[in-house]
Design a protein around this motif. Structure first.
Motif, PDB file in Angstrom:
ATOM      1  N   THR A   1       0.835  -1.202   0.000  1.00  0.00           N
ATOM      2  CA  THR A   1       0.000   0.000   0.000  1.00  0.00           C
ATOM      3  C   THR A   1       0.869   1.252   0.000  1.00  0.00           C
ATOM      4  OG1 THR A   1      -1.766  -1.148   1.177  1.00  0.00           O
ATOM      5  CG2 THR A   1      -1.782   1.259   1.251  1.00  0.00           C
ATOM      6  N   GLU A   2       1.942   1.239   0.778  1.00  0.00           N
ATOM      7  CA  GLU A   2       2.848   2.391   0.807  1.00  0.00           C
ATOM      8  C   GLU A   2       3.484   2.616  -0.562  1.00  0.00           C
ATOM      9  OE1 GLU A   2       6.949   3.897   3.060  1.00  0.00           O
ATOM     10  OE2 GLU A   2       5.754   2.252   3.907  1.00  0.00           O
ATOM     11  N   ARG A   3       3.910   1.525  -1.197  1.00  0.00           N
ATOM     12  CA  ARG A   3       4.516   1.659  -2.532  1.00  0.00           C
ATOM     13  C   ARG A   3       3.507   2.213  -3.530  1.00  0.00           C
ATOM     14  NH1 ARG A   3       4.139  -1.254  -6.821  1.00  0.00           N
ATOM     15  NH2 ARG A   3       3.050  -2.938  -5.712  1.00  0.00           N
ATOM     16  N   MET A   4       2.273   1.734  -3.465  1.00  0.00           N
ATOM     17  CA  MET A   4       1.234   2.212  -4.370  1.00  0.00           C
ATOM     18  C   MET A   4       0.927   3.688  -4.128  1.00  0.00           C
ATOM     19  SD  MET A   4      -0.847   1.529  -6.853  1.00  0.00           S
ATOM     20  CE  MET A   4      -0.815  -0.266  -6.902  1.00  0.00           C
ATOM     21  N   ALA A   5       0.912   4.105  -2.871  1.00  0.00           N
ATOM     22  CA  ALA A   5       0.654   5.508  -2.542  1.00  0.00           C
ATOM     23  C   ALA A   5       1.745   6.409  -3.120  1.00  0.00           C
ATOM     24  CB  ALA A   5       0.558   5.682  -1.027  1.00  0.00           C
ATOM     25  N   ARG A   6       2.983   5.951  -3.033  1.00  0.00           N
ATOM     26  CA  ARG A   6       4.087   6.737  -3.607  1.00  0.00           C
ATOM     27  C   ARG A   6       3.958   6.848  -5.121  1.00  0.00           C
ATOM     28  NH1 ARG A   6       8.268   7.726  -0.071  1.00  0.00           N
ATOM     29  NH2 ARG A   6       8.245   6.541   1.885  1.00  0.00           N
ATOM     30  N   GLU A   7       3.529   5.769  -5.765  1.00  0.00           N
ATOM     31  CA  GLU A   7       3.349   5.803  -7.221  1.00  0.00           C
ATOM     32  C   GLU A   7       2.234   6.778  -7.604  1.00  0.00           C
ATOM     33  OE1 GLU A   7       2.643   1.852  -8.521  1.00  0.00           O
ATOM     34  OE2 GLU A   7       4.707   1.153  -8.143  1.00  0.00           O
ATOM     35  N   LEU A   8       1.158   6.795  -6.828  1.00  0.00           N
ATOM     36  CA  LEU A   8       0.058   7.728  -7.105  1.00  0.00           C
ATOM     37  C   LEU A   8       0.528   9.179  -6.965  1.00  0.00           C
ATOM     38  CD1 LEU A   8      -2.899   5.961  -5.241  1.00  0.00           C
ATOM     39  CD2 LEU A   8      -2.618   6.206  -7.721  1.00  0.00           C
ATOM     40  N   LEU A   9       1.324   9.448  -5.951  1.00  0.00           N
ATOM     41  CA  LEU A   9       1.821  10.813  -5.749  1.00  0.00           C
ATOM     42  C   LEU A   9       2.796  11.213  -6.856  1.00  0.00           C
ATOM     43  CD1 LEU A   9       2.378  10.815  -1.879  1.00  0.00           C
ATOM     44  CD2 LEU A   9       0.637  12.062  -3.157  1.00  0.00           C
ATOM     45  N   GLU A  10       3.584  10.256  -7.332  1.00  0.00           N
ATOM     46  CA  GLU A  10       4.518  10.559  -8.416  1.00  0.00           C
ATOM     47  C   GLU A  10       3.750  10.867  -9.712  1.00  0.00           C
ATOM     48  OE1 GLU A  10       7.847  11.407 -10.437  1.00  0.00           O
ATOM     49  OE2 GLU A  10       7.667  11.065  -8.268  1.00  0.00           O
ATOM     50  N   SER A  11       2.698  10.108  -9.964  1.00  0.00           N
ATOM     51  CA  SER A  11       1.869  10.377 -11.147  1.00  0.00           C
ATOM     52  C   SER A  11       1.211  11.745 -11.050  1.00  0.00           C
ATOM     53  CB  SER A  11       0.799   9.292 -11.300  1.00  0.00           C
ATOM     54  OG  SER A  11       1.379   8.011 -11.443  1.00  0.00           O
ATOM     55  N   ALA A  12       0.755  12.086  -9.839  1.00  0.00           N
ATOM     56  CA  ALA A  12       0.126  13.392  -9.627  1.00  0.00           C
ATOM     57  C   ALA A  12       1.131  14.523  -9.821  1.00  0.00           C
ATOM     58  CB  ALA A  12      -0.472  13.456  -8.218  1.00  0.00           C
ATOM     59  N   ARG A  13       2.378  14.297  -9.421  1.00  0.00           N
ATOM     60  CA  ARG A  13       3.404  15.328  -9.609  1.00  0.00           C
ATOM     61  C   ARG A  13       3.668  15.550 -11.098  1.00  0.00           C
ATOM     62  NH1 ARG A  13       6.832  13.273  -6.641  1.00  0.00           N
ATOM     63  NH2 ARG A  13       6.684  14.607  -4.798  1.00  0.00           N
ATOM     64  N   GLN A  14       3.700  14.472 -11.860  1.00  0.00           N
ATOM     65  CA  GLN A  14       3.931  14.606 -13.302  1.00  0.00           C
ATOM     66  C   GLN A  14       2.801  15.358 -13.987  1.00  0.00           C
ATOM     67  OE1 GLN A  14       4.516  10.632 -14.780  1.00  0.00           O
ATOM     68  NE2 GLN A  14       6.423  10.311 -13.626  1.00  0.00           N
ATOM     69  N   GLU A  15       1.577  15.198 -13.475  1.00  0.00           N
ATOM     70  CA  GLU A  15       0.420  15.863 -14.077  1.00  0.00           C
ATOM     71  C   GLU A  15       0.161  17.241 -13.488  1.00  0.00           C
ATOM     72  OE1 GLU A  15      -1.349  14.687 -16.667  1.00  0.00           O
ATOM     73  OE2 GLU A  15       0.174  13.103 -16.717  1.00  0.00           O
ATOM     74  N   GLY A  16       0.973  17.656 -12.498  1.00  0.00           N
ATOM     75  CA  GLY A  16       0.828  18.993 -11.915  1.00  0.00           C
ATOM     76  C   GLY A  16      -0.306  19.119 -10.925  1.00  0.00           C
ATOM     77  N   VAL A  17      -0.771  18.006 -10.362  1.00  0.00           N
ATOM     78  CA  VAL A  17      -1.878  18.052  -9.405  1.00  0.00           C
ATOM     79  C   VAL A  17      -1.431  18.629  -8.070  1.00  0.00           C
ATOM     80  CG1 VAL A  17      -3.581  16.620  -8.169  1.00  0.00           C
ATOM     81  CG2 VAL A  17      -3.001  16.114 -10.544  1.00  0.00           C
ATOM     82  N   HIS A  18      -0.131  18.533  -7.757  1.00  0.00           N
ATOM     83  CA  HIS A  18       0.383  19.003  -6.467  1.00  0.00           C
ATOM     84  C   HIS A  18       0.185  20.510  -6.277  1.00  0.00           C
ATOM     85  CE1 HIS A  18       2.042  15.086  -6.116  1.00  0.00           C
ATOM     86  NE2 HIS A  18       2.835  15.384  -5.095  1.00  0.00           N
ATOM     87  N   SER A  19       0.209  21.244  -7.346  1.00  0.00           N
ATOM     88  CA  SER A  19       0.225  22.709  -7.253  1.00  0.00           C
ATOM     89  C   SER A  19      -0.983  23.241  -6.486  1.00  0.00           C
ATOM     90  CB  SER A  19       0.257  23.310  -8.668  1.00  0.00           C
ATOM     91  OG  SER A  19       0.266  24.713  -8.608  1.00  0.00           O
TER      92      SER A  19
END
Length: 327
Positions: free
Chosen positions: A253-271
């Motif tokens: 679950t932790e690994r999957m959560a990190r992957e989701l956050l990395e995908s969100a960073r690539q798409e600019g969702v973090h901003s």
């Protein structure tokens, strides 16, 4: 001879025999077992050798001396280290004497009434000497507050040490007038936690602090600006391990959560989004994807954010993950 005389004679003979054996062992250690020559210790090679025949009696000896060398008395005094290490987490850096509160002597026996009164007077005077001016009293109160909050938040020692240094700098540069000791201490701990990569949210800090959230944020911005501290924006991934641990979820679950956050960073969702909210939503979404049972309410309590935020963020994370996935 009587039985008593026989026992006394036997004991005396045993004592003489033990003394002779001890003397023999001592002589054997001082003289070479082969030629009877004098033994010397070779510190450079960690050996004990005979000066006459060169026999190596002992080798690989432990050097119990210091790891440094000194060529005069002043250099020896400068390099010598005794006592506990100094620390910035104490207002006097741990260099003063501390009289214990137990009214017992070195053998654990209770002190008499007169001695207890004497020790109480010594504690009082010792406390007065440790904090002789207002600056030291200020520092003592603030560092105690930092240690209390760090313990409540489970922050490591390096974060407490850094927070103590930040507060000392603020005190030396006269940044405290017009601000409370608790406010500056809390802001120092918040900045230190973010610098060390173990951040805590403002809500978590406010829960253990004695100041309001508004005062904390205002003091934090002031301290950062005046001291020129370099604090990077909080990374949502820094919150993930703690949330996963508190919810007792798996490594997958932790690994999957990190992957989701990395995908969100690539798409600019973090901003423009709260890193705590993104981390909590990523953990919740990852738990759903790995078929682990966890509710939005449970994640909300661990992360100290609302369920509405989790619902909004986790939908955005899943959309970003679908967009970033290769066709």
């Amino acid at each position: 001879m009587t039985d008593t005389s026989i026992r006394t004679y036997t004991n005396d003979r045993e004592t003489e025999t033990e003394a002779e054996e001890t003397t023999a062992v001592s002589d054997e250690q001082e003289h070479c077992p082969e030629c009877g020559g004098r033994l010397v210790s070779d510190d450079e090679h960690a050996e004990t050798v005979c000066t006459d025949c060169g026999l190596v009696v002992e080798e690989d000896e432990i050097d119990r001396g210091p790891e440094w060398r000194a060529f005069d008395a002043s250099e020896k005094d400068e390099k010598s280290r005794v006592g506990a290490p100094t620390t910035n987490m104490m207002h006097d850096q741990g260099l003063s004497t501390n009289i214990g509160w137990q009214d017992k002597d070195a053998y654990g026996r209770a002190l008499s009434s007169r001695q207890r009164q004497k020790m109480q007077r010594l504690r009082t005077w010792n406390e007065r000497f440790r904090t002789r001016d207002s600056k030291e009293r200020n520092l003592k109160q603030a560092l105690g507050e930092i240690d209390r909050m760090a313990s409540a938040l489970g922050l490591p020692e390096n974060v407490r040490e850094t927070a103590s240094v930040i507060y000392r700098r603020a005190l030396e540069e006269d940044l405290l007038p017009g601000r409370s000791i608790e406010g500056v201490a809390t802001a120092s701990l918040y900045a230190s936690a973010r610098q060390a990569g173990t951040p805590r949210s403002l809500d978590e800090i406010s829960a253990v602090s004695r100041v309001e959230k508004m005062e904390l944020t205002r003091t934090y911005r002031y301290i950062i600006r005046e001291l020129g501290l370099e604090v990077k924006p909080a990374d949502p991934e820094h919150y993930v391990p703690r949330f996963v641990s508190d919810l007792d979820l798996s490594d997958e679950t932790e690994r999957m959560a990190r992957e989701l956050l990395e995908s969100a960073r690539q798409e600019g969702v973090h901003s423009g989004k709260s890193p705590v909210g993104l981390a909590a939503a990523a953990v919740y979404a990852a738990a759903l994807l790995t078929n682990e049972k966890v509710t939005q309410n449970e994640v909300s309590e661990v992360a100290s954010i609302s369920e509405v935020t989790i619902r909004n963020r986790y939908k955005e994370l899943l959309e970003a993950s679908d967009t970033a996935a290769p066709a």
